[in-house]
Design an enzyme around this catalytic site. Structure first.
Site, PDB file in Angstrom:
ATOM      1  N   ASP A  47      43.903  39.285  55.182  1.00 22.10           N
ATOM      2  CA  ASP A  47      44.627  39.263  53.877  1.00 22.10           C
ATOM      3  C   ASP A  47      46.119  40.126  53.945  1.00 22.10           C
ATOM      4  OD1 ASP A  47      43.105  40.271  51.002  1.00 22.10           O
ATOM      5  OD2 ASP A  47      44.960  41.260  51.191  1.00 22.10           O
ATOM      6  N   ALA A  93      42.065  34.055  48.934  1.00 19.36           N
ATOM      7  CA  ALA A  93      43.348  34.806  48.887  1.00 19.36           C
ATOM      8  C   ALA A  93      44.184  34.007  47.674  1.00 19.36           C
ATOM      9  CB  ALA A  93      44.220  34.728  50.271  1.00 19.36           C
ATOM     10  N   THR A 135      39.339  28.504  39.826  1.00 16.24           N
ATOM     11  CA  THR A 135      38.786  29.016  38.706  1.00 16.24           C
ATOM     12  C   THR A 135      38.980  27.784  37.606  1.00 16.24           C
ATOM     13  OG1 THR A 135      40.419  30.087  36.956  1.00 16.24           O
ATOM     14  CG2 THR A 135      41.606  28.951  38.438  1.00 16.24           C
ATOM     15  N   ASP A 136      38.340  28.165  36.393  1.00 15.36           N
ATOM     16  CA  ASP A 136      37.999  27.406  35.248  1.00 15.36           C
ATOM     17  C   ASP A 136      39.496  27.076  34.652  1.00 15.36           C
ATOM     18  OD1 ASP A 136      38.412  29.803  34.307  1.00 15.36           O
ATOM     19  OD2 ASP A 136      36.520  29.681  32.913  1.00 15.36           O
ATOM     20  N   GLU A 137      40.411  28.051  34.798  1.00 16.78           N
ATOM     21  CA  GLU A 137      41.736  27.713  34.105  1.00 16.78           C
ATOM     22  C   GLU A 137      42.351  26.440  34.409  1.00 16.78           C
ATOM     23  OE1 GLU A 137      44.204  30.782  34.109  1.00 16.78           O
ATOM     24  OE2 GLU A 137      42.709  32.270  33.942  1.00 16.78           O
ATOM     25  N   TYR A 162      50.110  30.098  37.099  1.00 14.33           N
ATOM     26  CA  TYR A 162      49.044  30.584  37.892  1.00 14.33           C
ATOM     27  C   TYR A 162      48.034  29.409  38.034  1.00 14.33           C
ATOM     28  CZ  TYR A 162      44.232  32.332  38.895  1.00 14.33           C
ATOM     29  OH  TYR A 162      42.919  32.274  39.370  1.00 14.33           O
ATOM     30  N   LYS A 166      46.873  26.854  41.030  1.00 11.96           N
ATOM     31  CA  LYS A 166      45.290  26.775  41.669  1.00 11.96           C
ATOM     32  C   LYS A 166      44.962  25.292  41.539  1.00 11.96           C
ATOM     33  CE  LYS A 166      42.822  29.444  42.594  1.00 11.96           C
ATOM     34  NZ  LYS A 166      42.424  30.062  44.039  1.00 11.96           N
ATOM     35  N   TYR A 219      46.089  41.293  22.850  1.00  8.72           N
ATOM     36  CA  TYR A 219      47.136  40.149  22.668  1.00  8.72           C
ATOM     37  C   TYR A 219      46.766  39.466  21.578  1.00  8.72           C
ATOM     38  CZ  TYR A 219      48.345  40.738  27.835  1.00  8.72           C
ATOM     39  OH  TYR A 219      48.674  41.077  28.967  1.00  8.72           O
ATOM     40  N   ASP A 284      51.689  38.646  22.054  1.00  3.18           N
ATOM     41  CA  ASP A 284      50.726  37.553  22.673  1.00  3.18           C
ATOM     42  C   ASP A 284      51.245  37.050  24.094  1.00  3.18           C
ATOM     43  OD1 ASP A 284      48.334  36.077  23.049  1.00  3.18           O
ATOM     44  OD2 ASP A 284      48.926  34.854  21.401  1.00  3.18           O
ATOM     45  N   ARG A 285      50.401  36.667  24.757  1.00  2.00           N
ATOM     46  CA  ARG A 285      50.782  35.983  26.185  1.00  2.00           C
ATOM     47  C   ARG A 285      51.515  34.773  25.898  1.00  2.00           C
ATOM     48  NH1 ARG A 285      46.022  35.361  30.406  1.00  2.00           N
ATOM     49  NH2 ARG A 285      46.701  37.458  30.804  1.00  2.00           N
TER      50      ARG A 285
HETATM   51  P1  NAD Z   1      42.858  39.731  43.539  1.00  4.35           P
HETATM   52  O1  NAD Z   1      44.415  39.491  43.167  1.00  4.35           O
HETATM   53  O2  NAD Z   1      42.010  40.633  43.122  1.00  4.35           O
HETATM   54  O3  NAD Z   1      42.765  39.487  45.287  1.00  4.35           O
HETATM   55  C1  NAD Z   1      43.613  38.490  46.015  1.00  4.35           C
HETATM   56  C2  NAD Z   1      43.632  38.941  47.389  1.00  4.35           C
HETATM   57  O4  NAD Z   1      44.587  38.037  48.018  1.00  4.35           O
HETATM   58  C3  NAD Z   1      44.305  40.470  47.611  1.00  4.35           C
HETATM   59  O5  NAD Z   1      43.587  40.924  48.489  1.00  4.35           O
HETATM   60  C4  NAD Z   1      45.779  40.008  48.286  1.00  4.35           C
HETATM   61  O6  NAD Z   1      46.261  40.907  49.236  1.00  4.35           O
HETATM   62  C5  NAD Z   1      45.554  38.750  49.076  1.00  4.35           C
HETATM   63  N1  NAD Z   1      46.407  37.786  49.242  1.00  4.35           N
HETATM   64  C6  NAD Z   1      47.316  37.404  48.314  1.00  4.35           C
HETATM   65  N2  NAD Z   1      48.456  36.839  48.844  1.00  4.35           N
HETATM   66  C7  NAD Z   1      48.005  36.599  49.932  1.00  4.35           C
HETATM   67  C8  NAD Z   1      48.416  35.818  50.957  1.00  4.35           C
HETATM   68  N3  NAD Z   1      49.711  35.308  51.063  1.00  4.35           N
HETATM   69  N4  NAD Z   1      47.824  35.771  52.365  1.00  4.35           N
HETATM   70  C9  NAD Z   1      46.794  36.670  52.559  1.00  4.35           C
HETATM   71  N5  NAD Z   1      46.051  37.154  51.462  1.00  4.35           N
HETATM   72  C10 NAD Z   1      46.887  37.142  50.276  1.00  4.35           C
HETATM   73  O7  NAD Z   1      42.205  38.225  43.256  1.00  4.35           O
HETATM   74  P2  NAD Z   1      40.791  37.915  42.720  1.00  4.35           P
HETATM   75  O8  NAD Z   1      40.590  38.363  41.246  1.00  4.35           O
HETATM   76  O9  NAD Z   1      39.584  38.635  43.654  1.00  4.35           O
HETATM   77  O10 NAD Z   1      40.419  36.354  42.906  1.00  4.35           O
HETATM   78  C11 NAD Z   1      39.926  35.866  44.215  1.00  4.35           C
HETATM   79  C12 NAD Z   1      40.058  34.438  44.205  1.00  4.35           C
HETATM   80  O11 NAD Z   1      39.139  34.092  42.984  1.00  4.35           O
HETATM   81  C13 NAD Z   1      41.493  33.849  43.562  1.00  4.35           C
HETATM   82  O12 NAD Z   1      41.682  32.449  44.291  1.00  4.35           O
HETATM   83  C14 NAD Z   1      41.248  33.484  42.344  1.00  4.35           C
HETATM   84  O13 NAD Z   1      41.966  32.393  41.759  1.00  4.35           O
HETATM   85  C15 NAD Z   1      39.697  33.423  41.988  1.00  4.35           C
HETATM   86  N6  NAD Z   1      39.141  33.394  40.814  1.00  4.35           N
HETATM   87  C16 NAD Z   1      39.325  34.804  40.051  1.00  4.35           C
HETATM   88  C17 NAD Z   1      38.649  34.969  38.919  1.00  4.35           C
HETATM   89  C18 NAD Z   1      38.809  36.099  38.136  1.00  4.35           C
HETATM   90  O14 NAD Z   1      38.151  36.155  37.224  1.00  4.35           O
HETATM   91  N7  NAD Z   1      39.368  37.119  38.943  1.00  4.35           N
HETATM   92  C19 NAD Z   1      37.810  33.820  38.217  1.00  4.35           C
HETATM   93  C20 NAD Z   1      37.820  32.609  38.950  1.00  4.35           C
HETATM   94  C21 NAD Z   1      38.306  32.473  40.225  1.00  4.35           C
HETATM   95  O1  TDX Z   2      45.887  43.948  28.158  1.00  2.67           O
HETATM   96  C1  TDX Z   2      45.397  42.731  27.773  1.00  2.67           C
HETATM   97  N1  TDX Z   2      45.109  42.531  26.757  1.00  2.67           N
HETATM   98  C2  TDX Z   2      44.534  41.165  26.314  1.00  2.67           C
HETATM   99  O2  TDX Z   2      44.149  40.960  25.074  1.00  2.67           O
HETATM  100  C3  TDX Z   2      45.129  41.858  28.933  1.00  2.67           C
HETATM  101  C4  TDX Z   2      45.506  42.222  30.336  1.00  2.67           C
HETATM  102  C5  TDX Z   2      44.611  40.720  28.815  1.00  2.67           C
HETATM  103  N2  TDX Z   2      44.372  40.249  27.303  1.00  2.67           N
HETATM  104  C6  TDX Z   2      43.428  38.890  27.261  1.00  2.67           C
HETATM  105  C7  TDX Z   2      44.232  37.752  27.728  1.00  2.67           C
HETATM  106  C8  TDX Z   2      42.899  36.986  28.082  1.00  2.67           C
HETATM  107  O3  TDX Z   2      42.780  36.277  26.879  1.00  2.67           O
HETATM  108  O4  TDX Z   2      42.286  39.000  27.797  1.00  2.67           O
HETATM  109  C9  TDX Z   2      42.057  37.911  28.358  1.00  2.67           C
HETATM  110  C10 TDX Z   2      41.714  37.970  29.844  1.00  2.67           C
HETATM  111  O5  TDX Z   2      42.947  38.312  30.621  1.00  2.67           O
HETATM  112  P1  TDX Z   2      43.019  38.440  32.218  1.00  2.67           P
HETATM  113  O6  TDX Z   2      42.159  39.521  32.590  1.00  2.67           O
HETATM  114  O7  TDX Z   2      44.576  38.508  32.476  1.00  2.67           O
HETATM  115  O8  TDX Z   2      42.282  37.080  32.615  1.00  2.67           O
HETATM  116  P2  TDX Z   2      42.816  35.517  32.398  1.00  2.67           P
HETATM  117  O9  TDX Z   2      43.944  35.313  32.219  1.00  2.67           O
HETATM  118  O10 TDX Z   2      41.510  34.907  31.297  1.00  2.67           O
HETATM  119  O11 TDX Z   2      42.651  35.097  33.997  1.00  2.67           O
HETATM  120  C11 TDX Z   2      41.318  35.791  34.785  1.00  2.67           C
HETATM  121  O12 TDX Z   2      40.244  34.597  34.709  1.00  2.67           O
HETATM  122  C12 TDX Z   2      40.480  33.711  35.564  1.00  2.67           C
HETATM  123  C13 TDX Z   2      41.632  35.861  36.185  1.00  2.67           C
HETATM  124  O13 TDX Z   2      42.923  36.760  36.154  1.00  2.67           O
HETATM  125  C14 TDX Z   2      41.997  34.705  36.969  1.00  2.67           C
HETATM  126  O14 TDX Z   2      42.675  34.927  38.365  1.00  2.67           O
HETATM  127  C15 TDX Z   2      40.880  33.943  36.883  1.00  2.67           C
HETATM  128  O15 TDX Z   2      41.296  32.790  37.596  1.00  2.67           O
END
Ligand code: NAD
Ligand code: TDX
Length: 346
Positions: A47, A93, A135-137, A162, A166, A219, A284-285
């Site tokens: 990491d 990562a 991710t599903d995105e 993003y 992915k 948003y 909004d985003r």
């Molecule tokens: P996060 O941002 O919390 O963690 C990412 C980690 O990767 C961090 O510890 C960061 O330091 C490390 N990292 C970033 N760049 C790096 C690099 N160049 N080399 C080594 N380490 C590095 O992310 P998360 O929410 O835990 O997501 C983890 C994985 O799951 C991602 O691949 C994301 O696309 C996927 N994912 C996330 C969600 C979600 O809801 N958060 C949903 C589906 C898939």
């Molecule tokens: O303050 C906020 N208000 C708001 O309405 C934030 C931070 C987000 N939102 C909305 C945007 C999205 O519709 O909430 C929803 C969720 O937002 P995020 O937490 O930013 O997630 P999302 O963009 O859906 O992506 C997440 O799920 C898929 C993870 O961040 C990704 O890493 C993963 O791949």
């Protein structure tokens, strides 16, 4: 007569040494805890310790089972010996936040694309099993009234830098399977919630805003739908794929948790005894995906996986309790995170 002896077999005969990239992040660290709790495997975490990571999330783990290497997945000289020394790589990562990818896409390209390429080259060189966490995105979004959900056959149509990065990383994995015989699988999961999630993300942002005495921030019209899954269920699904998944296959991970953002915010407000309309409506985003929804039948039927956390209100209450008990962890991040959002009108 054959004497009966009780032998404790390791649960993972083929993957006793695992490299977990991004294992100090939200979902990666949960996976490392899951591996330690459910198997005899030894884990190396690679990491870079970006702003999104937390070494503390790994602090309670035994040092004879888990070691942390600080380094960049896009650096082949770092990656090569680590991949050579394991039976499997589980690749979490990533730069993971959509809003950040809209302000500065460059690190998303470097880490999510070049980083995945670098790991794949090492996995190819050393013939190491590779699981890619995605991710599903990558599938874009669905209309609110569309009866369909994403399946493994849904065409790719990513919306943000993003999700495009992915999607590109998924394509690299498939190409390395087909062209070079890399033994890889892919999973595409829906939105995770649970402990240790950075407070830039939706649920922890709103929980910590309410703890701070402010209003949650929605948003747009707040009707966008996300398909929530507890991060522990994501970990058990990845483990099932690592152990029993078919090489070259993709598995969608989801727990039938569709909720609109406004429904989630109302649940948080209710939990704190605040009025349900105590909401700050913000800009909004750009390109905001409307709805994600996962059909996870392949994972359930083929690998026998089932989610354990199906009561969202209970999972949310546990998550709120965790953020209340761990203020010392998130409070130092709060001002900087909110300053970034304020600059964007969020
Ligand atoms: P996060 O941002 O919390 O963690 C990412 C980690 O990767 C961090 O510890 C960061 O330091 C490390 N990292 C970033 N760049 C790096 C690099 N160049 N080399 C080594 N380490 C590095 O992310 P998360 O929410 O835990 O997501 C983890 C994985 O799951 C991602 O691949 C994301 O696309 C996927 N994912 C996330 C969600 C979600 O809801 N958060 C949903 C589906 C898939
Ligand atoms: O303050 C906020 N208000 C708001 O309405 C934030 C931070 C987000 N939102 C909305 C945007 C999205 O519709 O909430 C929803 C969720 O937002 P995020 O937490 O930013 O997630 P999302 O963009 O859906 O992506 C997440 O799920 C898929 C993870 O961040 C990704 O890493 C993963 O791949």
């Amino acid at each position: 007569m054959i004497p009966f002896t009780c032998v404790r077999l390791p649960r993972l005969s083929l993957v006793n040494r695992i490299l977990v990239t991004g294992g100090a992040g939200f979902i990666g660290s949960n996976f490392v805890h899951h591996v330690v709790a459910t198997t005899d495997a030894e884990v190396t975490v690679l990491d870079k310790l970006t702003y999104a990571s937390s070494e503390e999330s790994l602090a309670a783990l035994p040092s004879d089972r888990v070691r942390l290497v600080v380094g960049d997945i896009a650096d082949f000289d770092t990656v090569d010996p680590l991949v050579a020394a394991v039976d499997a790589v589980v690749h979490y990562a990533a730069e993971s936040h959509n809003d950040n990818s809209l302000s500065d896409p460059a690190p998303f390209i470097k880490t999510n694309l070049v980083g995945t390429f670098t790991l794949l080259e090492a996995a190819r060189k050393h013939d190491v099993r590779f699981h890619h966490v995605s991710t599903d995105e990558v599938y874009g979004d669905l209309e609110l009234d569309d009866p369909k959900r994403f399946t493994e056959d849904t065409p790719y149509q990513p919306s943000s830098p993003y999700s495009a990065s992915k999607a590109g990383s998924d394509h690299l994995v498939r190409a390395w399977v087909r062209s070079f015989g890399v033994r890889a699988t892919i999973s595409n999961c829906s939105n995770n919630y649970g402990p240790w999630q950075h407070i830039e993300k939706f649920i922890p942002r709103q929980i910590t805003e309410v703890i701070e005495g402010r209003r949650p921030r929605l948003y747009g019209d707040g009707l966008n739908v996300r398909d929530w899954i507890h991060t522990e269920d994501h970990s058990s699904a990845v483990m099932a794929i690592l152990e029993r998944g078919r090489i070259g296959e993709t598995y969608l991970i989801g727990a039938d948790g569709e909720l609109s953002n406004v429904e989630v915010v109302k649940a948080i407000l209710r939990h704190f005894g605040r009025p349900e309309d105590d909401i700050e409506w913000v800009t909004d985003r750009a390109g905001h995906d409307r709805r994600y929804a996962i059909e996870s039948g392949k994972l359930r039927t083929e690998l026998g996986w089932q989610p354990k956390f199906q009561d969202f209100d209970k999972g949310l209450a546990d998550t709120i309790a965790w953020y209340q008990a761990n203020e010392a962890w998130w409070r130092p991040l709060k001002a900087e995170t909110e300053a970034k959002y304020a600059a964007k009108g969020h």
